[in-house]
Design an enzyme around this catalytic site. Structure first.
Site, PDB file in Angstrom:
ATOM      1  N   HIS A 140      37.509  40.447  43.865  1.00 23.56           N
ATOM      2  CA  HIS A 140      36.639  39.714  43.598  1.00 23.56           C
ATOM      3  C   HIS A 140      36.807  38.352  43.875  1.00 23.56           C
ATOM      4  O   HIS A 140      37.386  37.570  43.673  1.00 23.56           O
ATOM      5  CB  HIS A 140      36.394  39.547  42.093  1.00 23.56           C
ATOM      6  CG  HIS A 140      35.932  40.625  41.527  1.00 23.56           C
ATOM      7  ND1 HIS A 140      34.437  40.466  40.890  1.00 23.56           N
ATOM      8  CD2 HIS A 140      36.404  41.521  40.901  1.00 23.56           C
ATOM      9  CE1 HIS A 140      34.102  41.826  40.246  1.00 23.56           C
ATOM     10  NE2 HIS A 140      35.446  42.500  40.250  1.00 23.56           N
ATOM     11  N   GLU A 171      34.724  35.698  44.537  1.00 22.63           N
ATOM     12  CA  GLU A 171      34.085  34.672  43.623  1.00 22.63           C
ATOM     13  C   GLU A 171      34.979  34.346  42.383  1.00 22.63           C
ATOM     14  O   GLU A 171      34.895  33.120  41.863  1.00 22.63           O
ATOM     15  CB  GLU A 171      32.709  35.302  43.246  1.00 22.63           C
ATOM     16  CG  GLU A 171      32.677  35.964  41.851  1.00 22.63           C
ATOM     17  CD  GLU A 171      33.117  37.740  42.011  1.00 22.63           C
ATOM     18  OE1 GLU A 171      33.686  37.529  43.282  1.00 22.63           O
ATOM     19  OE2 GLU A 171      32.889  38.304  41.143  1.00 22.63           O
ATOM     20  N   CYS A 225      32.634  44.806  43.988  1.00 23.12           N
ATOM     21  CA  CYS A 225      32.752  45.431  42.996  1.00 23.12           C
ATOM     22  C   CYS A 225      31.515  46.365  42.428  1.00 23.12           C
ATOM     23  O   CYS A 225      31.341  47.315  43.126  1.00 23.12           O
ATOM     24  CB  CYS A 225      33.284  44.502  41.987  1.00 23.12           C
ATOM     25  SG  CYS A 225      34.244  45.743  40.424  1.00 23.12           S
TER      26      CYS A 225
END
Lengths: 225, 86
Positions: free
Chosen positions: A194, A196, A85
């Site tokens: 994302h 994560e 991002c």
């Protein structure tokens, strides 16, 4: 294997990125934007957020942070670097990756679980996936539209450097549905969604994000052996 | 005190969602003759003394390296501020 996660003023997902590294079996090392020091890490993650308030352009000021001089040098030497991002925006502004990210074509911030296709599995961050594998991870951005000139887009496609492509919908007007790309060597990867946030049961849409972090750990082990 | 004015615009081929939002709002206020809007950025750089050719050269370099991203933007003007700008 040590994976550094850089914290810039305004980073939001540095904690989650360190947690993802740990859950994947690596040792997460916090790196600070103002220190020109990578603390001996074997790979670096530039996390999501709004570094320097997104002032000027997303990632434009972070690019000149002291730590980035070291990140760019290490990346050019082959160290795996992942930009998520805002981190992807920093990589583009740093010219480690081509193109740029601009405001979403519909002008709204978007937050959704996004289906993607993994199109390249020969990068440092995607070797745990199978080619064409479809994954779902969160996407949240206001300026995630990937743009580049036609020659650059053709080169990325031709060299197999489109790593992730949006499925179902194009959430931000990205050219050719591109969600993530790599450099020619495959050690530097940037993506808007994302991974994560998809590494733990009960948090997020599943565990599909874990593969990026296990990939780099695997690459590290192979480099050692 | 001298001042340099720098204008940066999104490249013509890059979609400008901000400009698009503005052009959509204009007719709602009765401004119905405008068919397109593109929104750019203006920077004002101050220096202690006069705006010398060296100052302008540094401003141009700053415009190309930090103030704009050549992938998506053009530096359309780097000039000393005149009375109109002040």
């Amino acid at each position: 294997m040590k994976v550094g996660v850089v914290t810039f003023p305004g980073s939001l997902d540095d904690g989650d990125a360190r947690r993802a590294v740990t859950l994947a079996g690596g040792e997460a090392v916090a790196l600070w934007h103002a220190d020109a020091d990578l603390k001996g890490v074997d790979a670096v993650v530039l996390p999501g957020g709004f570094s320097y308030g997104d002032y000027l352009r997303c990632g434009a000021i972070a690019r000149f942070a002291p730590v980035m001089t070291e990140v760019v040098r290490a990346a050019e030497g082959g160290m795996p670097v992942l930009g998520i991002c805002n981190g992807f925006q920093v990589l583009c502004e740093s010219h480690l990756l081509p193109g740029a990210l601009v405001r979403n074509d519909h002008q709204k911030f978007i937050c959704r679980d996004q289906r993607l296709r993994v199109e390249a599995t020969d990068t440092a961050w995607t070797s745990s996936f199978t080619a064409g594998q479809e994954i779902t991870i969160p996407l949240k951005n206001g300026e995630g539209g990937f743009v580049a000139d036609t020659a650059t887009l053709d080169r990325l496609e031709g060299e197999g450097r489109v790593v992730f492509r949006y499925l179902d919908v194009n959430p931000n007007g990205s050219m050719r549905d591109i969600a993530g790309i790599s450099n020619d060597r495959g050690n530097v990867v940037g993506l808007m969604p994302h991974p994560e946030h998809a590494v733990e049961e009960l948090f997020g849409p599943g565990l599909d994000g874990l593969g990026l972090f296990t990939s780099v750990l695997k690459a590290g082990l192979e480099a050692v052996s | 005190m001298g001042r340099v004015v720098i204008d940066v615009m999104p490249k013509p081929e890059i979609l400008d969602p901000q400009g698009k939002a503005v052009v959509g709002a204009l007719p709602r206020l009765g401004f119905d003759v405008f068919t397109g809007v593109r929104q750019g950025k203006r920077f004002e750089l101050e220096v202690e003394g006069d705006v010398t050719p060296e100052v302008l050269e540094q401003a141009r370099e700053a415009a190309e390296t930090l103030l704009s991203n050549p992938v998506i933007e053009d530096v359309v003007s780097v000039r000393e501020a005149d009375r109109v700008d002040a």
